[in-house]
Write a protein that holds these residues in place. Structure first.
Motif, PDB file in Angstrom:
ATOM      1  N   ASN A 159      -4.182   8.813 -10.356  1.00  0.00           N
ATOM      2  CA  ASN A 159      -4.407  10.200  -9.994  1.00  0.00           C
ATOM      3  C   ASN A 159      -4.456  11.052 -11.258  1.00  0.00           C
ATOM      4  N   GLN A 160      -4.922  12.269 -11.150  1.00  0.00           N
ATOM      5  CA  GLN A 160      -5.052  13.140 -12.318  1.00  0.00           C
ATOM      6  C   GLN A 160      -3.717  13.426 -12.993  1.00  0.00           C
ATOM      7  N   ASP A 161      -2.616  13.342 -12.234  1.00  0.00           N
ATOM      8  CA  ASP A 161      -1.291  13.534 -12.835  1.00  0.00           C
ATOM      9  C   ASP A 161      -0.701  12.217 -13.321  1.00  0.00           C
ATOM     10  N   LEU A 162      -1.528  11.171 -13.347  1.00  0.00           N
ATOM     11  CA  LEU A 162      -1.177   9.824 -13.810  1.00  0.00           C
ATOM     12  C   LEU A 162      -0.235   9.086 -12.867  1.00  0.00           C
ATOM     13  N   SER A 163      -0.012   9.605 -11.692  1.00  0.00           N
ATOM     14  CA  SER A 163       0.730   8.835 -10.695  1.00  0.00           C
ATOM     15  C   SER A 163      -0.185   7.746 -10.133  1.00  0.00           C
ATOM     16  N   ALA A 164       0.422   6.737  -9.509  1.00  0.00           N
ATOM     17  CA  ALA A 164      -0.321   5.536  -9.132  1.00  0.00           C
ATOM     18  C   ALA A 164      -0.283   5.290  -7.631  1.00  0.00           C
ATOM     19  N   VAL A 165      -1.387   4.758  -7.119  1.00  0.00           N
ATOM     20  CA  VAL A 165      -1.473   4.279  -5.740  1.00  0.00           C
ATOM     21  C   VAL A 165      -1.708   2.782  -5.819  1.00  0.00           C
ATOM     22  N   VAL A 166      -0.684   2.004  -5.549  1.00  0.00           N
ATOM     23  CA  VAL A 166      -0.712   0.577  -5.845  1.00  0.00           C
ATOM     24  C   VAL A 166      -1.730  -0.200  -5.016  1.00  0.00           C
ATOM     25  N   THR A 167      -2.147   0.325  -3.887  1.00  0.00           N
ATOM     26  CA  THR A 167      -3.067  -0.413  -3.014  1.00  0.00           C
ATOM     27  C   THR A 167      -4.461  -0.555  -3.621  1.00  0.00           C
ATOM     28  N   ASP A 168      -4.740   0.154  -4.700  1.00  0.00           N
ATOM     29  CA  ASP A 168      -6.092   0.155  -5.260  1.00  0.00           C
ATOM     30  C   ASP A 168      -6.263  -0.805  -6.440  1.00  0.00           C
ATOM     31  N   THR A 169      -5.355  -1.761  -6.634  1.00  0.00           N
ATOM     32  CA  THR A 169      -5.459  -2.663  -7.769  1.00  0.00           C
ATOM     33  C   THR A 169      -6.623  -3.643  -7.608  1.00  0.00           C
ATOM     34  N   VAL A 170      -7.261  -3.969  -8.754  1.00  0.00           N
ATOM     35  CA  VAL A 170      -8.394  -4.891  -8.786  1.00  0.00           C
ATOM     36  C   VAL A 170      -8.103  -5.967  -9.836  1.00  0.00           C
TER      37      VAL A 170
END
Length: 324
Positions: free
Chosen positions: A181-192
């Motif tokens: 995200n723009q604040d550098l927080s992460a959404v783990v479900t989007d890993t590739v």
């Protein structure tokens, strides 16, 4: 080109001629002694160079500063373990990025709560810190995560990291990527999943280690490049390879000429790896900051020295590693 960079280039050019037939890979020095750091990371701000990495004490991340990349001074810790720290140890592979008016430090640590290694993100108003934890851990995907690297492309921040663990008697590292995200927080479900051990040079100890780690990403013309390390960091065959892609999340293709940097026991050099990059004044040239085993005959002692060489992109788009 600023005068400090010019002095550095003149000094390294002179030494490269004078040292023909002698040992290269000269470590960075502080007060006459080699700097002991693994996973070295260098960044610059206002004509001042900062060097950090995995320190021997495991209590935080040492900070060295220089105006010419030759004369270094120790400045204390960028980030220091506090009494109520989210992690108890394994503070590894710090990287610092300047982003939206602040400085962010990404690193790994071992958490009792999550029973494994996780990444964390800290923030500071100054490049030398002190850094304060912002997201600790950054995310929990139910797996070990180390060697975080943040790359911003056209305003979009990406995180690259190594998924780390053990199975069937061997340790592994698999490089993954994800949008932040723009604040550098992460959404783990989007890993590739991007890279895993596959080439012959990465299979030298296949029964015990299958590792790709330490990703660093940059863009040159229309191509994305990722340097990475293969094999176990405390074994002689730890080396550097690279891959290319047309977009940050791939697909990534490893270079057939890998590894571009590997051991040379005749020169007393082993365990070349976990690099960071710093742009020079030339478009097709980077400083490459990397570590080697402090004692190639006993890499298990886990002491590593930091070095600066050059990484060139030739006319065919291939990377060339030039040690210092």
């Amino acid at each position: 080109m600023n005068k400090f960079l010019l002095l550095f280039l003149l000094a390294t050019s002179f030494v490269s001629v004078a040292q023909v037939g002698k040992k290269t890979h000269r470590p960075l020095m502080c007060k006459g002694k080699p700097i002991v750091l693994g996973d070295p990371f260098m960044y610059t701000y206002h004509n001042k160079y900062y060097l950090t990495g995995t320190g021997p004490a495991d209590q935080g991340f040492p900070c060295y500063v220089s105006y010419d990349m030759i004369n270094w001074e120790y400045q204390g810790l960028l980030w220091e373990k506090k009494q109520n720290c989210w992690a108890k140890g394994a503070f590894w592979a710090p990287e610092v990025i300047s982003y939206m008016g602040k400085f962010y430090l990404i690193y790994s640590g071992f958490s009792d709560q999550f029973k494994g290694l996780r990444l964390a993100l800290a923030v500071s108003d100054q490049p030398e810190g002190p850094f304060t934890d912002l997201y600790a851990p950054l995310f929990d995907g139910g797996f070990g995560a180390i060697d975080g690297h943040i790359f911003v492309d056209q305003g979009q921040p990406y995180l690259f990291f190594s998924k780390n663990g053990e199975r069937n008697g061997y340790s592994y590292g698999i490089i993954y990527g994800m949008k932040l995200n723009q604040d550098l927080s992460a959404v783990v479900t989007d890993t590739v999943k991007l890279l895993e051990a596959s080439q012959d040079w990465e299979r030298v100890n296949w029964a015990h280690n299958r590792c790709n780690e330490g990703p660093t990403v940059f863009k040159y013309e229309d191509t994305y490049y990722m340097t990475y390390s293969g094999n176990h960091t405390f074994e002689p065959n730890y080396g550097i390879g690279y891959a290319t892609a047309s977009s940050p999340l791939g697909p990534w293709t490893k270079a057939i000429e890998n590894p571009i940097a590997n051991k040379n026991m005749k020169m007393g050099v082993s365990g070349i790896g976990h690099n960071s990059l710093l742009a020079t004044s030339k478009r097709n040239e980077y400083f490459i900051i990397y570590h080697t085993h402090a004692d190639p005959k006993h890499p298990e002692n886990q002491k590593r020295h930091s070095h600066v060489g050059k990484l060139l992109i030739d006319q065919s788009g291939k990377l060339k590693f030039i040690p210092n």
